[in-house]
Design an enzyme around this catalytic site. Structure first.
Site, PDB file in Angstrom:
ATOM      1  N   ASP A   1     -55.328   6.030  17.381  1.00 13.66           N
ATOM      2  CA  ASP A   1     -54.812   6.101  16.575  1.00 13.66           C
ATOM      3  C   ASP A   1     -53.483   6.776  15.535  1.00 13.66           C
ATOM      4  OD1 ASP A   1     -57.444   6.061  14.923  1.00 13.66           O
ATOM      5  OD2 ASP A   1     -55.939   7.100  14.534  1.00 13.66           O
TER       6      ASP A   1
ATOM      7  N   MET B   1     -56.254   9.085   2.016  1.00 10.61           N
ATOM      8  CA  MET B   1     -55.210   7.849   1.941  1.00 10.61           C
ATOM      9  C   MET B   1     -54.528   7.452   0.732  1.00 10.61           C
ATOM     10  SD  MET B   1     -57.456   5.734   4.675  1.00 10.61           S
ATOM     11  CE  MET B   1     -58.554   5.671   4.045  1.00 10.61           C
TER      12      MET B   1
ATOM     13  N   LYS C   1     -52.193   2.552  13.018  1.00 12.03           N
ATOM     14  CA  LYS C   1     -51.494   2.457  11.701  1.00 12.03           C
ATOM     15  C   LYS C   1     -51.760   3.450  10.391  1.00 12.03           C
ATOM     16  CE  LYS C   1     -55.775   0.224  11.265  1.00 12.03           C
ATOM     17  NZ  LYS C   1     -57.349  -0.637  10.813  1.00 12.03           N
TER      18      LYS C   1
END
Length: 492
Positions: free
Chosen positions: A34, A171, A56
């Site tokens: 990822d 995040m 992502k």
């Protein structure tokens, strides 16, 4: 049916992956990776390894989680060893549990290999301890966005504001203004120290420090990008980082082989190496000519190598052509430098000739006195190899076959954004000089004033003169050790 290994890649620095994780990465037949796993780690997989990107990012998913689950199941059905490479740790907001449930439903064996979580490592590499005696006895890790990756995070801010210790949000960069404001509204002091670390543990890490009242505005002005970690609490004011007054950053243009030597060497003299232009070795269509010469090696008495890449490609081609190693028994080998000699020794062959100085001109002149009349020399080398070598051999009427079996092409890495922070630029080949300057001209990137430029040998120096100007440091010994010595001498 294969086995799937969920491997934590660590927080960003490729060197922070675990030993066990790296071992599985080297063994795997397929890797599913990822956005948050270091691209550098892909350099460790086998050449025939299947690479599948499922990266992502918030609000812009390349693959949905259900699709990733299906990909893992399909990979396990077609490959013996599958690595699911995930940023940080698979079980810290990595959705590793969902992937395991999908594998279990299909009866696919799996194993989790933990990774260093960014929630601790990123603050740590910014000098922030998440716990500290007498200051913070606990830390709390919180996801910074919602389940759908859009909208406001659904927190109980009253509980968060009342927690002792350090709050670490992963995040959550886009939601930082709301997080800070709501914590203050819930009773957290507006002067509580806060820090935001962007691209942590990497060479382009950026840190913004402030308090709950001003951190959002400071981060906006600094234009920090994801991935980023938010740290809130008294320890966010700490900065446990040793800074040497002579700690310099060095931008390097080199192939992977030489990068590793330069990285180790530069770190050894107290400098930070940063790869800014990645060079790749590409076979030329003249490799077919080498194939033909391998069938008539009995016509030659010498093989001359001027680079480690030439040696590697030569022996790889022998293997592809199924050429018997015993056909080399009558040959003698000439090499340009100590690194080239060491590379040849990896194949069980000791060099018969090494020049007194590691320059092409000295090698050619001295080698010409060693070659006997009527002896033939095979020279597999780079497309942009020095014409001086063959010119001198021709002057001495030495018979040779010069075959440019490879070229070196390159492109800028994302580290180029660090250009203004660099103290040195280092080039180890003329092709590297060309690739670098063509790329920065195309992207209209300027060389910072005052930067020192170092290079190996006169060929690289001449190309630098054509592309930019005079080098500040030129290694007279044509190898990495010589370059490091020249840089060290300049600093002293």
């Amino acid at each position: 049916m294969g086995k799937v290994y969920l491997v934590g890649a660590g927080p960003g620095d490729a060197g922070l992956i675990t030993v066990k994780g790296l071992e599985k990465l080297k063994e795997c037949d397929a890797v599913v990776y990822d956005r948050l796993s270091s691209e550098e780690l892909l350099g460790f997989v086998k050449e025939d390894c299947t690479k599948i990107y499922v990266g992502k990012q918030a609000g812009c998913h390349y693959k949905k989680q259900e699709e990733i689950n299906a990909i893992l199941v399909e990979c396990a059905k077609n490959h013996k060893i599958v690595v699911r490479l995930k940023g940080g740790d698979p079980f810290v907001f990595g959705r590793g549990g969902e992937e395991i449930e999908a594998l279990t439903a299909q009866g696919i064996p799996y194993e989790v290999i933990p990774g260093i979580t960014s929630s601790v490592a990123v603050p740590e590499c910014a000098g922030i301890p998440v716990t500290h005696r007498g200051i913070s006895r606990s830390f709390h890790v919180i996801t910074g966005h919602t389940k759908t990756s859009v909208g406001s995070p659904d927190y109980d801010y009253d509980i968060l504001a009342g927690l002792e210790g350090t709050l670490v949000f992963l995040m959550g960069l886009s939601n930082l203004p709301e997080i800070a404001e709501r914590l203050i509204q819930a009773g957290k002091s507006a002067v509580t120290p806060a820090a935001v670390i962007s691209e942590g543990t990497t060479m382009y890490q950026k840190v913004v420090r402030g308090t709950l009242s001003d951190i959002a505005e400071k981060v906006k002005k600094a234009e920090l990008i994801s991935p980023a970690i938010i740290v809130i609490g008294d320890t966010a004011a700490y900065e446990y980082l040793y800074q040497s007054g002579d700690y310099k950053k060095v931008g390097v243009t080199a192939t992977e082989l030489l990068w590793k030597k330069l990285e180790q060497g530069l770190e050894g003299i107290g400098m930070q190496p940063i790869p800014i232009c990645d060079m790749k070795v590409v076979k030329t269509d003249r490799m077919k000519d080498l194939d033909e010469e391998l069938t008539r090696l009995q016509q030659y008495q010498w093989v001359l190598f001027t680079s480690q890449n030439a040696i590697r490609l030569f022996f790889e081609e022998m293997k592809l052509c199924q050429t018997d190693l015993r056909s080399l028994g009558h040959l003698r080998f000439a090499v340009l430098g100590s690194g080239t000699s060491a590379k040849l020794a990896e194949y069980g062959i000791k060099a018969d000739f090494l020049p007194s100085k590691y320059t092409v001109s000295v090698m050619a002149e001295e080698f010409a006195t060693v070659v006997q009349p009527n002896e033939r020399v095979l020279i597999p080398r780079a497309l942009q190899g020095s014409p001086e070598l063959t010119a001198i051999l021709s002057e001495h009427q030495i018979m040779y076959t010069d075959i440019p079996i490879y070229d070196v092409a390159g492109g800028l890495t994302k580290n180029i954004k660090c250009m203004d922070d660099l103290d040195y630029l280092v080039f180890v080949s003329a092709s590297g000089v060309t690739a670098f300057f063509e790329s920065i001209k195309e992207r209209k990137i300027a060389i910072p004033k005052g930067i020192q430029i170092a290079c190996i040998g006169n060929i690289t120096r001449k190309r630098l003169m054509e592309e930019y100007g005079e080098a500040d440091i030129v290694a007279t010994v044509n190898d990495v050790e010589g370059l490091l010595e020249a840089i060290q001498a300049k600093r002293d």
